[in-house]
Design a protein around this motif. Sequence first.
Motif, mmCIF file in Angstrom:
data_model
loop_
_atom_site.group_PDB
_atom_site.id
_atom_site.type_symbol
_atom_site.label_atom_id
_atom_site.label_comp_id
_atom_site.label_asym_id
_atom_site.label_seq_id
_atom_site.Cartn_x
_atom_site.Cartn_y
_atom_site.Cartn_z
ATOM 1 N N THR A 1 -1.064 -5.577 -5.903
ATOM 2 C CA THR A 1 -2.343 -6.217 -5.641
ATOM 3 C C THR A 1 -3.321 -5.210 -5.056
ATOM 4 O O THR A 1 -2.941 -4.157 -4.530
ATOM 5 C CB THR A 1 -2.191 -7.395 -4.658
ATOM 6 N N ARG A 2 -4.583 -5.544 -5.182
ATOM 7 C CA ARG A 2 -5.695 -4.807 -4.585
ATOM 8 C C ARG A 2 -5.612 -3.310 -4.884
ATOM 9 O O ARG A 2 -5.460 -2.908 -6.043
ATOM 10 C CB ARG A 2 -5.772 -5.114 -3.084
ATOM 11 N N ASP A 3 -5.725 -2.470 -3.855
ATOM 12 C CA ASP A 3 -5.805 -1.026 -4.081
ATOM 13 C C ASP A 3 -4.537 -0.473 -4.719
ATOM 14 O O ASP A 3 -4.582 0.464 -5.529
ATOM 15 C CB ASP A 3 -6.073 -0.295 -2.763
ATOM 16 N N LYS B 1 -2.695 -2.020 -6.873
ATOM 17 C CA LYS B 1 -2.755 -2.351 -8.298
ATOM 18 C C LYS B 1 -3.665 -1.385 -9.046
ATOM 19 O O LYS B 1 -3.352 -0.951 -10.173
ATOM 20 C CB LYS B 1 -3.247 -3.786 -8.495
ATOM 21 N N ASN C 1 0.811 -1.218 0.000
ATOM 22 C CA ASN C 1 0.000 0.000 0.000
ATOM 23 C C ASN C 1 0.842 1.264 0.000
ATOM 24 O O ASN C 1 0.406 2.299 -0.496
ATOM 25 C CB ASN C 1 -0.940 0.003 1.209
#
Length: 487
Positions: A92-94, A96, A61
């Motif tokens: 990954t996730r936010d 990405k 993050n």
Amino acid sequence: MSKKQLTELLSIDQMADAEKLTISSGASGLSLMEAAGRSVVREIRRRWTRRPVMIFVGPGNNGGDGFVLARILGDLGWPIKVIDVLERGQWTRDAKVNADRWCGKIEKYSGNVISDNTLIIDAIFGAGLARDVDGGITRIFNDIRDQGLSVVAIDIPSGIDGNTGKIRGSALRANLTVTFFRKKIGQLLMPGREYCGETVVKNIGILDEVLSQIGTIKYENVPMIWKDHFPNPAPHMHKYNRGNVAVIGESVMIGASLLASAAARRIGAGLVTIMFSDNNLKWSPSIEPGCMYKQIKNSNEIIDQFKEKRYTCALVGPGNGQTKNTENNVISLLKNSITTVIDADALSVFHECPEKLFENINGNVILTPHEGEFRRLFGDFENKVEASINASNLTKSIIVFKGYDTIIAEPQGRVAINSNASPYLATGGTGDVLSGLILGLIGQGMPMFEAACAAVWLTGGISRKIGPGLIAEDVIKNIPSELKQFV
């Protein structure tokens, strides 16, 4: 967000829990990440004009925050280079989502692409680093350091442990650190505090209400947490009800007792008595004429004096010498349940058998060890905060673990970390002054934890204002001007 709330310090796990609770209440991780990136942009634009920016992004993050910052600064016309430090090209996730929103190149670090006026953004690891930094990233850190470039760290400088302030292998020193919601514990502990540079806390939408749900909170030591307890004399008061305190002196280093006594008087104690052996009584009053002096021969006479004169509390240790007499004085004070500040020689005298000290403590005691004294009493440690908490629980006393990042811990669970000291306090006698200030405040009825916090903060604040050339007497002389801030 109130100033009082901003005194709270969070561990890495607590910060993660705060984010999860906020997201579970309806906020999105993407909105928090966007707010984080935008807040960093605002702080950058307050301090720097438009220039090339090199953003080093990591896999998590923290890297996602870096991509937000790259997009916004790029839209504002700042020349941007984004460097993938791990060269994976995977998020990954936010993180990405924000990597995909970045329309520019994502490059590898070549080692020769940094111009002299480039602003460096550290968006590599953040506070959640769980392993030591490896050699490849250390090379990047060294290149940035060698060129003397300005660095902005997102959340915490990469390589600094967010819980302990220690360096995990290597770390990148920042000029500015922008952290979110609350400061992290490692940002106040050394060497993390120095690596952060200027630290700014920004609100990114995490709810204040989550603080009551994430466990015991530590605090930054600021007047907000103790000033309401500070003893201000009322018009009807006189010297006999402003604290009648005693400093146990000895012939080894009488200057220590005199400094502590002067500090207790300066902070407001109504009466200060120094209990000396007879060979000091001939000339000590000429140095501190405002103190009273009493000849004592042994620990029994000290206790007799407390019963007769009704002293409110005692300080033992400064200049006392590591003798059997010092040991007896400490144990007698403790066995008679006298509120006591134990410092210096009165701590070190128990280094071969700390249990003899611990087993006699039954409350209303403050121990003020520096690091050497702490290790001799409690052993080695990895985490200074946890070690202070454990020592406080073990001894059932308040611990003032002195240093550039002094920690005040009490058995009930409260912990405060001081952040306003200067290195010029590292001179003889300042510890004696600190213990005298604590004595003078608790003698006037200030709660012991708050008294310790206040004394530490006042000493640190004065040291910063005086700076080079500071001696212990300067702290005492400048107490009145420092008190005017809030009294």
